[in-house]
Each structure stands twice: as structure tokens, then as C-alpha cells.
Design an enzyme around this catalytic site. Structure first.
Site, short mmCIF file in Angstrom:
data_model
loop_
_atom_site.label_atom_id
_atom_site.label_comp_id
_atom_site.label_asym_id
_atom_site.label_seq_id
_atom_site.Cartn_x
_atom_site.Cartn_y
_atom_site.Cartn_z
N HIS A 232 0.84 -1.19 0.00
CA HIS A 232 0.00 0.00 0.00
C HIS A 232 0.88 1.24 0.00
CE1 HIS A 232 1.16 -0.43 4.18
NE2 HIS A 232 0.83 0.84 4.38
N ASP A 234 0.86 5.30 1.68
CA ASP A 234 0.24 6.03 2.78
C ASP A 234 -0.50 7.25 2.25
OD1 ASP A 234 1.27 4.21 4.59
OD2 ASP A 234 3.04 5.43 5.05
N HIS A 289 4.82 0.12 -0.22
CA HIS A 289 5.59 -0.64 0.76
C HIS A 289 4.72 -1.70 1.43
CE1 HIS A 289 3.77 2.79 2.85
NE2 HIS A 289 3.82 2.09 3.98
N ARG A 299 8.46 -8.67 15.20
CA ARG A 299 8.85 -7.32 14.79
C ARG A 299 7.84 -6.31 15.33
NH1 ARG A 299 7.61 -4.18 10.07
NH2 ARG A 299 9.12 -2.51 9.79
#
Length: 358
Positions: A232, A234, A289, A299
Site C-alpha cells: 500500500h 500512505d 511498501h 517485529r
């Protein structure tokens, strides 16, 4: 976020199964609902950049005398970069990481006490972009807009005030840093404050607003078949990301495919968002990204999603538009753009582009 922007989400409720988020630590096999294929995301199996190329987003020292030009070049060629000497205390980064780890380490039923509503923005749940995909993502998130006091009180009855203080201090540093980075990038194009009157660097930044997104990507039994966060862009001007020392963030470049962003201790990742792409008349690339997951290490990441107030019109800076051409994009507020994104997702930019090719 001001009520106007929150109203966007009320007007576009999404039906996401927050209550069905599993206890990831108890899963020894990957459920079918989490197994991704190219049918679920055309870019899922896109070739990664060969390690031998050595190509990666630049790490820029903000104290370097040429930092302005380096940032501008990174925005044009990558749409992303990492920064060091950014002025955010290492202790504060450690505090926000500890808070994030503590939150996601709580029992699922405790976290669900602060679940995000279908029409809300803040709280615990899966990523809003999950509604655009058939498969589920191997992650959980917590969104903070405004004061987290009420949500944190449900999670930590005894310690919520300390955690609220950490969030407030972190956001203050991020606001100043985001404004500084935006102007360094714009200065590289010869754009000054006279060209964008609503975004004065010397103001108290009351023209901007932001949300804080905490993310957790648990250890995954089959990481090659799972997706932490699907591809996607931002909807922001800029997104500033802090990640712990576990790799997983990938950015896409047409000539390289997916490139994994290596974590550097104490550094921050900066992504160009769709609104900055519009403001720069397409010179700065809104970066596609995603986040992949890991078989042995969890993570954590903290994303500061930064943009203008809801009623500010964003349009290409006239100085960046050729006298013989029209601006590439129509004028749009963040509120209007989020509505478009809620319907068209990653095609939203093309929907507001002038002279679209049919």
C-alpha cells in the site's frame, strides 16, 4: 484528529473481524485464511531485489551539509529514506518500543477491551486496509489519535498515565521532525514558505495533524506464505517509522522489485505519502511498501502518520508546474482524499489525476 477527519471513517465503516484476532503465539501452523498467493495480491510474488545489487534506500545524516539535496534525491528516486542524527532521544525510542511491546504482550481479551469500533479510528484491531484483501494479515495494530488516556486506562489500570506521557513526548518530537523534513525536501526543489503559505515552518504547527500507529508482527510458522501488512501507499504527507532491530519492511521500485529496508539502531524511516506526491506535482514518489514476517523473531514498529488539517486544500505547488501544462493532480483536502482512498485504495492517486488515460 479533529472531528472532521474522524467523520470520514464514520462515513465509511469497515467490517473487520477484530474479535477474531487469534492468539498468534498459540498457532503452530499457518491457517488457510492467512496463506497468500499471487491471486490475493498481484505483487505478492514480485521478484525481490538481488542482494548483490547493493541497492537500498539511503541513510541520511541530518547533520550533513548536503542533507537537503540528499533528501530531495531520495524522495524523487525512492520515495523513502532513513535518517540519523534526527534529534529524537534514543531513550525515548526505547520507551516507545517498550510501550509497544508491553501492549501487544497483553492477553488478547485484555487488548479487545480497547478494540477499534467499525466507525472509529482509535484502538486495537487489524489494519484498515485488510478490507481490500481476501486473506488475513499476520499482524495486529493499535491506533492512537488524540489522547490515548481512555484506551490505556482499560489496558493498564495502574500504569496508564506513564504510558500516556511517553506517547505525548514522542508525538511532540515527531511533529517538529516531520515539519523539518518536509521543508528540507521542498527546499531541494526551490520551494519556499512564500509558495506554501499554510505550512509555515515558524508557526506552532497548528496546520498539521497526525495519528500514531503501533504494529506487531508476531513470529510466523510459514513466513514465505504469510503477509504482515499488504502492499500500500500512505495517504499522508510524510510517515515517520521507528522499527525494532528485526527486518521486515520492504519498499517497491519498478526497476528493482521489492527491497528490504535494513534496520539501523537509532535510525528512523521516512516514507513519502500520497499528499506529498500531489504537492510536489509527482516529483516525489509516494512509495509502495509492505511488511513481511519472520519465523524466529517478532517485529515491532511505530508509524507517525502526518498530514494537514482536514480543510486545507493540497494541490501541486505552482512553481513545480510547467507554464505550458496543467497540474498533474486536482486540488484535494486530506478528508476528501481519504474518502477516495476508502473506495479506490491504491488507485486513489490516479482517480484525482488530471487528464487520466482511459
Amino acid at each position: 484528529m479533529p472531528a472532521m477527519l474522524t467523520d470520514v471513517f464514520r462515513g465509511h465503516p469497515i467490517h473487520l473481524p477484530h474479535s477474531h484476532i487469534p492468539d498468534f503465539t498459540s498457532l503452530r501452523e499457518l491457517p488457510d485464511s492467512y496463506k497468500w498467493t499471487p491471486k490475493d495480491d498481484l505483487l505478492f510474488s514480485a521478484a525481490p531485489s538481488p542482494p548483490a545489487t547493493g541497492e537500498n534506500i539511503p541513510l541520511i545524516d541530518l547533520d550533513h551539509p548536503d542533507a537537503t539535496n540528499q533528501i530531495g534525491h531520495a524522495c524523487r528516486t525512492w520515495g523513502a529514506f532513513q535518517i540519523s542524527n534526527h534529534g529524537v532521544p534514543l531513550g525515548l525510542l526505547q520507551d516507545i518500543e517498550f510501550l509497544t511491546g508491553s501492549l501487544f504482550g497483553l492477553p488478547v481479551q485484555r487488548k479487545l477491551k480497547s478494540a477499534r469500533s467499525e466507525t472509529g479510528v482509535s484502538g486495537y484491531g487489524v489494519a484498515r486496509i485488510a478490507s481490500f484483501f481476501n486473506k488475513q494479515m499476520w499482524s495486529e495494530g493499535f491506533t492512537i489519535t488524540g489522547s490515548p488516556l481512555n484506551d490505556f486506562r482499560k489496558l493498564w489500570p495502574q500504569h496508564h498515565l506513564n504510558y500516556c506521557d511517553i506517547v505525548e513526548e514522542y508525538e511532540e518530537h515527531m511533529k517538529k521532525l516531520a515539519s523539518k523534513l518536509m521543508w528540507l525536501a521542498l527546499n531541494s526543489l526551490g520551494v519556499s514558505e512564500e509558495d506554501i503559505e499554510w505550512a509555515s515552518l515558524s508557526s506552532d504547527l497548528n496546520w498539521a495533524q497526525a495519528a500514531l500507529q503501533l504494529n506487531h508482527y508476531p513470529v510466523c510458522p510459514e513466513p514465505d506464505r504469510a503477509m504482515g501488512l499488504a502492499a500500500h501507499t500512505d495517504s499522508t504527507l510524510l510517515t515517520i517509522l521507528y522499527q525494532n532491530n528485526t527486518a521486515g519492511l520492504q519498499v517497491f521500485r519498478d526497476d528493482l522489485g521489492w527491497v528490504t529496508v535494513p534496520p539501523f539502531p537509532g535510525s528512523l524511516v521516512v516514507n513519502v505519502g500520497d499528499l506529498f506526491h500531489i504537492l510536489s506535482n509527482g516529483l516525489f514518489k509516494s512509495v509502495l511498501h509492505r511488511a513481511r514476517v519472520n519465523q524466529t523473531r517478532a517485529r515491532l514498529s511505530v508509524a507517525f502518520l502526518w498530514g494537514p488539517q482536514s480543510d486545507i486544500k493540497i494541490s501541486p505547488v505552482p512553481k513545480l508546474v510547467s507554464p505550458v501544462e496543467s497540474p498533474l493532480y486536482q486540488s484535494v483536502t486530506w478528508k476528501e482524499y481519504l474518502r477516495t482512498k476508502a473506495t479506490h485504495f491504491n488507485k486513489a492517486l490516479s482517480m484525482i489525476r488530471n487528464h487520466r488515460e482511459e
